[in-house]
Design an enzyme around this catalytic site. Structure first.
Site, PDB file in Angstrom:
ATOM      1  N   PRO A 244      35.314  78.322  43.708  1.00 53.60           N
ATOM      2  CA  PRO A 244      34.807  77.840  45.056  1.00 53.60           C
ATOM      3  C   PRO A 244      33.922  78.988  45.347  1.00 53.60           C
ATOM      4  O   PRO A 244      34.452  79.919  46.017  1.00 53.60           O
ATOM      5  CB  PRO A 244      35.760  77.171  46.187  1.00 53.60           C
ATOM      6  CG  PRO A 244      37.307  77.862  45.036  1.00 53.60           C
ATOM      7  CD  PRO A 244      37.139  78.579  44.089  1.00 53.60           C
ATOM      8  N   GLU A 245      32.957  78.550  46.058  1.00 51.03           N
ATOM      9  CA  GLU A 245      32.260  79.063  46.936  1.00 51.03           C
ATOM     10  C   GLU A 245      31.897  78.436  48.530  1.00 51.03           C
ATOM     11  O   GLU A 245      33.225  77.610  48.879  1.00 51.03           O
ATOM     12  CB  GLU A 245      31.148  79.542  46.755  1.00 51.03           C
ATOM     13  CG  GLU A 245      30.967  80.180  45.458  1.00 51.03           C
ATOM     14  CD  GLU A 245      29.539  80.215  44.976  1.00 51.03           C
ATOM     15  OE1 GLU A 245      28.435  80.647  45.562  1.00 51.03           O
ATOM     16  OE2 GLU A 245      29.369  80.062  43.348  1.00 51.03           O
TER      17      GLU A 245
END
Length: 271
Positions: A2-3
């Site tokens: 996840p960014e």
DNA sequence: AGTGCGGCCTGTCCGC
DNA sequence: TGCGGACAGGCCGCAC
């Protein structure tokens, strides 16, 4: 995994279920994440009401009267909202059981994620204290980036992935933003003009916004809180596309390793 | 101070 | 079919 867009997508998905709910129980199946999950967490949280669900960089902040639970998803973490009686699967390390029968469940196969408690103001916690500005806030701009970058020799891709400079830009969106700004990922930060820093700041903001609108990027295993994938992968222009044609000029997209991370770029469009 | 890298983990895929 | 190695969306902490 996840960014920023994936964490924000998760936050928006879980917030309506968590806000104003009370904690019925806390289950720790595997405390060995990046740091051990505090064993006193069940005692700390039982019966307490969740006041807010916010985000700082890639950290989710679950706010209580007496402190804040920080959750980081690392490389492979995801959060789901489930019925509390749903049997846990492999790598389901942590549950927050809610009044009303639902639970927030953390899955993280690689265990690079973290669940951290702080009784202080969260922005003063060591993990958050030295973070740079939010890329989608007023305090982030081309002028700000140029002010930092003009004296730095490091590759521009390293600069924008440095969370002390700006939070939330990970390996995917760094490549995408640099492509959209026409800047070679290896270019030394001090050799970029103020004008091009303006283009870069705009590109970072527009690519992150677009990804949030699409519910994030699912490459392999990113799941939203309801189990659905994000759809931004189809909008990636260079990431993971080495050997394919550049969507702008038709030249061949290439990759190289910068700071031990694979980076994708068009040698024609990015200088 | 700025920079670069080792290490933390498991799962998957590829070549032999 | 099995096995070793490379690689994967992050980032702390250390050495220089």
């Amino acid at each position: 995994m996840p960014e920023l867009p994936e964490v924000e997508t998760t936050r928006r998905g879980i917030a309506p279920h968590l806000t104003d709910a009370r904690i019925n129980g806390v289950i720790i199946r595997e405390p060995r994440l990046r740091w051990p999950i505090p064993h006193e967490l069940p005692t700390l949280l039982k019966g307490r009401k969740i006041l807010s669900v916010s985000r700082r960089g890639k950290y989710l902040l679950i706010g209580f009267h007496h402190g804040t639970l920080l959750i980081h998803l690392g490389m492979s973490g995801s959060l789901r909202i489930l019925n509390a009686d749903t049997p846990p699967q492999k790598h389901d390390h942590f549950d927050l059981r809610l009044s009303g029968g639902q639970c927030l469940r953390l899955r993280d196969p690689r265990r690079f994620g973290a669940v951290v408690w702080t009784g202080e103001k969260p922005e003063q916690h060591p993990l958050l204290a030295s973070l740079g500005p939010e890329p989608l806030s007023e305090s982030f701009s081309g002028a700000y980036l140029h002010g930092l970058g003009k004296s730095r020799r490091t590759a521009i891709k390293n600069l924008i992935m440095d969370s002390r400079v700006v939070v939330g830009v990970g390996n995917i969106y760094a490549s995408e933003a640099l492509f959209r700004a026409g800047i070679h990922p290896m270019r030394a930060s001090y050799r970029i003009s103020a004008t091009r820093y303006e283009m870069l700041a705009s590109a970072i903001q527009s690519v992150l916004c677009a990804a949030i609108e699409q519910g994030g990027t699912t490459l392999r295993d990113f799941q939203r809180e309801d189990g659905n994938p994000g759809y931004f992968a189809q909008s990636l222009q260079v990431y993971g596309r080495s050997g394919e044609h550049c969507p702008q000029c038709g030249d061949t997209i290439r990759s190289l390793v910068i700071g031990q991370r694979n980076s994708f770029y068009c040698p024609q469009c990015q200088r």
